[in-house]
Structures are given as structure tokens and as C-alpha cells.
Design an enzyme around this catalytic site. Structure first.
Site, mmCIF file in Angstrom:
data_model
loop_
_atom_site.group_PDB
_atom_site.id
_atom_site.type_symbol
_atom_site.label_atom_id
_atom_site.label_comp_id
_atom_site.label_asym_id
_atom_site.label_seq_id
_atom_site.Cartn_x
_atom_site.Cartn_y
_atom_site.Cartn_z
ATOM 1 N N THR A 194 0.859 -1.171 0.000
ATOM 2 C CA THR A 194 0.000 0.000 0.000
ATOM 3 C C THR A 194 0.901 1.228 0.000
ATOM 4 O O THR A 194 1.881 1.287 0.754
ATOM 5 C CB THR A 194 -1.016 -0.010 1.163
ATOM 6 O OG1 THR A 194 -1.819 1.174 1.066
ATOM 7 C CG2 THR A 194 -0.377 -0.078 2.526
ATOM 8 N N GLU A 195 0.607 2.179 -0.910
ATOM 9 C CA GLU A 195 1.600 3.216 -1.208
ATOM 10 C C GLU A 195 1.822 4.196 -0.061
ATOM 11 O O GLU A 195 2.777 4.950 -0.082
ATOM 12 C CB GLU A 195 1.256 3.968 -2.491
ATOM 13 C CG GLU A 195 -0.031 4.761 -2.456
ATOM 14 C CD GLU A 195 -1.125 4.075 -3.262
ATOM 15 O OE1 GLU A 195 -1.174 2.828 -3.266
ATOM 16 O OE2 GLU A 195 -1.936 4.791 -3.874
ATOM 17 N N ASN A 196 0.928 4.188 0.937
ATOM 18 C CA ASN A 196 1.191 5.035 2.091
ATOM 19 C C ASN A 196 2.217 4.424 3.046
ATOM 20 O O ASN A 196 2.445 4.972 4.119
ATOM 21 C CB ASN A 196 -0.115 5.383 2.828
ATOM 22 C CG ASN A 196 -0.943 4.173 3.184
ATOM 23 O OD1 ASN A 196 -1.130 3.282 2.358
ATOM 24 N ND2 ASN A 196 -1.426 4.112 4.394
#
Lengths: 232, 224
Positions: free
Chosen positions: B49-51
Site C-alpha cells: 500500500t503506497e502510504n
């Protein structure tokens, strides 16, 4: 003796002038330095440029700062959210300037500022409207866009633990923009759940070394659940 | 399946079958999130997940919601054994640097040569937002799009040239829709699988493209 501990959020932000560029950490609400933003609202500086991934949620925190008309420009990747009513209204009324930046370019431009990079070529955004007017280059057959660093006068971020030297640990996905923003601002102010004694943080576990941090404010445990409050 | 089309869940289920064991994968916000419900249990697939996380687990249930643990859609999630956390610079370096094997995205339009339009409809009064869409589009080794082939008004979303603002050029490798699966590339779109009794001629008529049929190529993103 070095001590970066500030007595309060208010004293840590007292010298922010009108017109300052301020990075604000967080992705949505995770890692958003809520107490520092509230103190900035109280402090009164205006005509700010804010660098943040989002443009505020609901009516508190960053949204409240925008709502008080204290921000003239925001540099961010994802202003539109289901509860970004305040930004949406300001934007539609032409009362806030927006520089929309792809999220990875935002992160890398911040990182570049902290690492002393003059500019860099990235494939992200090539051929899109967000790269219009920017210099491009083909390198080894791949197309790139030239992007410049984003530096700030102040960074306001949130972390989990700090010591008096400003060494920081984070918790889970609230780390997000903290480490890179800490490196890219002239003055970095951090709110942490707890400030611990020197030596208590495992040096191998420090994520942001204190050299990137100027002021630390203890804002208290955010969790009722003991197992979350006690994680290293 | 009803006659000649798949539901969204069926598209997600079919796509999940093509994810190889060992893949590091990012699922975009919205429709692609459904894929996580159908990951084959005999394969180890690591979700990014890019966060700032690898090893993301299912959505958090009441009682396990942790405000410091969210996904890119800002939904509370859980962590699996072997998970790791990192900052945004590293997270997007992972993406841009070609370390992710696979990314699944939604789309407003996809061109037959793999151009993607999924971040803006270009409507003048819309509040713009791009997030990680452009980074994901050009970053992963393979980019799969899942969407309904036509709009509610019956207009094909697989097009010759995108009319919506593009997210990336020539970046989509495969397109999973309710009517068919396509491989996209410089030579145009190839149909690799028809849903139910859908015919190639129906698809040609809907899309206006000179589509051909061919068996799917083997997945080529994993090098190990």
C-alpha cells in the site's frame, strides 16, 4: 547540553512568520500533527504556503487552517476527499492556489530538497497535463520529466517516540511523509506521544536521526489500548 | 455469470487467478480492492500500500481498528506476519524503480495501445486529485486494469485514443472486463478470453476496434 524539547506547541511555533512555506505531515489522518496544526491556527501566521498530501478532512486540523483563510497556496497530490468540504469551497471560489503533484513526485521532490539534489528526471507524469511546460528528456529509451525540489521554512510532523536529541521512531503507516519532510525544512517541529530518556531508543530502530529535527513537543499517548502505547 | 457478462466480483475473481505465487502487488483504490477477496489461498502474494507498507492484511474489523494503520484508501487495515513499514520516498521508489511485480487499477478509459485515463474526467468544475495514480501506472512491471467494458450509456471504455486526460502512456498490459479479457500493446488490443457467449464481432462493434483473438501470453513479470 542539547535539548530540542519545547514546553508547548505554542512556544515551538512562535516564530513562524506570515508568508512561510510549511510542510505538514500525514496521509489522511494518520500521522497528521493535529496539536501542531491547532497551535499554528492559534498562532496567527497568514499567507502561508502549505505542502501536504491532502487538503484537510472535515472541519478540524488542516481543514480548519484553510477555513480560516490562512493558506494562500497548497502543494498536494490528493485534495479531493469525501470530507474535504472546506478546500473544495475555497478552490471553487478561487480563494486558494493549488499545485497538484503526483504523490511519488511530491515525495521525491521533498526528499530531493533534503538530500541536496538540484533537480531530477522522473518517468511519472510524462505526457500528462501535470507535466505540461516542463523540460523532458529521453534517457536509455525511456521518457522523463524534470522535477525540482520542494523545500520549506518549517515542517510540522508527528512521530511516536523522541529523545531530547530529536531522534524519532514512528508507528505503522503514520510514518508516511515524516522522515522526508523532517529533512527538507529549515526548522522541523515534531509532536510525539512521549519523549523518552536518552538511550531508551534503540539506535537501530531510530528512523529519523535527530540531526533533521529542531523542536520536539510531547503531546501524550493517543491510545487507550495499552499494547499500542507500549510498542517500542 | 448472467449470459454474456461477469459481475464485478467475477471480474475480480478471474483476475486473481492470474496473480502468480510470490508476487508483490498493489491494488488501486476502488474496484481493484475487490481482488483481495479472491487471492488463491495456495499462493503467497504480498500486498503493497503506497502510504508505506508491505504485507498488508484484510480490512480491520470492529475492535481491531488502529488509527495508525490504514491503506491508500484511508481504510483501517491489518498487518500480516512479515509486514514492513517505510516512508513515502521509499514507497514510491519501490514503485517507480520497478520493484513491484503487479499493479491493478481502475479506469475511465484505456486505449488499445495501453494508454490509461483514470485520474480526471476533465470536467471543468471538478476538484482535481491525482494521488499515486501516475506513479502506479508507470511503475509496476505489469499493470492490469479492471473495469466494465462499456459505460452505463453503452459507450466503450476501451478506445482507439483516450479522450479523458491520461494518467500514463502505453502502461496497461492487460484489461479485465465484464465481457472479455484483452492484452494491450504497441500493436493494439488482442482478445484473449471471451465471457460466456460474447462473440468477437460483438466486441468489434462495441469498441470500433479491429480486434483479433489469441491465447493469453504467459505472465512474464516474475523473474525468480
Amino acid at each position: 547540553m542539547i535539548s530540542k524539547t519545547s514546553a508547548s506547541a505554542a512556544s515551538a511555533l512562535a516564530d513562524i512568520p506570515d508568508g512561510a512555506t510549511i510542510m505538514i505531515g500525514g496521509f489522511g489522518l494518520a500521522g497528521q500533527p493535529v496539536q501542531l496544526i491547532d497551535a499554528l491556527l492559534e498562532q496567527g501566521a497568514a499567507n502561508l504556503t502549505v505542502v501536504s498530501n491532502n487538503a484537510g478532512n472535515g472541519h478540524s486540523g488542516l481543514a480548519a487552517l484553510l477555513g480560516a483563510k490562512r493558506v494562500q497556496k497548497i502543494i498536494c497530490s490528493f485534495p479531493r476527499q469525501t470530507d474535504s468540504h472546506i478546500f473544495d469551497a475555497l478552490y471553487r471560489a478561487g480563494e486558494i492556489e493549488l499545485e497538484l503533484v503526483p504523490q511519488g513526485n511530491l515525495a521525491e521532490r521533498i526528499r530531493a530538497a533534503g538530500a541536496g539534489i538540484g533537480a531530477f528526471f522522473t518517468p511519472t507524469g510524462f505526457g500528462t497535463s501535470l507535466a505540461e511546460g516542463k523540460e523532458t528528456r529521453t534517457i536509455n529509451g525511456r521518457d522523463y520529466v524534470l522535477e525540482h525540489p520542494i523545500a520549506a521554512d518549517f515542517a510540522l510532523i508527528s512521530a511516536y517516540r523522541a529523545d531530547r536529541l530529536g531522534n524519532l521512531t514512528y508507528r505503522k503507516t503514520s510514518r508516511n511523509f515524516g522522515p522526508i519532510m523532517a529533512s527538507a525544512a529549515a526548522t522541523t517541529v515534531v509532536q510525539v506521544d512521549r519523549i523518552v530518556e536518552l538511550g531508551e531508543l534503540d539506535p537501530e530502530a531510530v528512523i529519523t536521526p535527530g540531526i533533521f529535527v529542531n523542536r520536539v513537543v510531547e503531546t501524550g499517548d493517543r491510545f487507550e489500548r495499552e499494547e499500542w502505547a507500549d510498542v517500542g | 455469470m448472467s449470459g454474456n457478462s461477469w459481475s464485478r466480483a467475477e471480474i475480480a475473481g478471474r483476475l486473481a487467478q492470474d496473480i502468480p505465487d510470490g508476487a508483490y502487488m498493489n491494488l488501486g483504490i476502488g474496484l481493484p480492492t475487490l481482488v483481495s477477496n479472491y487471492l488463491p489461498s495456495d499462493r503467497e502474494i504480498i500486498l503493497h500500500t503506497e502510504n508505506g507498507m508491505l504485507g498488508m492484511g484484510p480490512e480491520a474489523q470492529p475492535g481491531e481498528i488502529d488509527p495508525d494503520l490504514i491503506n491508500a484508501g484511508k481504510i483501517a487495515v491489518t498487518e500480516l506476519p512479515g509486514a514492513s513499514y517505510f516512508h513515502h520516498g521509499d514507497s514510491f521508489g519501490m514503485m517507480r524503480g520497478g520493484h513491484l511485480d503487479l499493479c491493478v487499477l481502475g479506469a475511465f478509459q484505456v486505449s488499445q495501445t495501453g494508454d490509461l485515463a483514470n485520474w480526471s474526467t476533465g470536467a471543468p468544475d471538478a476538484i482535481p486529485a491525482v494521488g499515486g495514480a501516475m506513479d502506479l501506472a508507470i511503475g509496476a512491471k505489469q499493470v492490469y486494469v479492471m473495469m466494465e467494458l462499456a459505460t452505463k450509456g453503452g459507450v466503450s471504455k476501451l478506445v482507439d485514443t483516450c479522450t479523458y486526460p491520461i494518467t500514463g502512456i502505453g502502461c496497461v498490459d492487460r484489461l479485465y472486463t465484464d465481457r472479455a479479457i484483452f492484452e494491450l500493446g504497441a500493436r493494439g488490443a488482442t482478445v484473449t478470453e471471451l465471457v460466456g457467449d460474447t462473440t468477437l464481432n460483438e466486441l468489434r462493434e462495441l469498441t470500433g476496434l479491429a480486434l483479433e483473438y489469441s491465447l493469453a501470453q504467459e505472465y512474464k513479470g516474475i523473474t525468480s
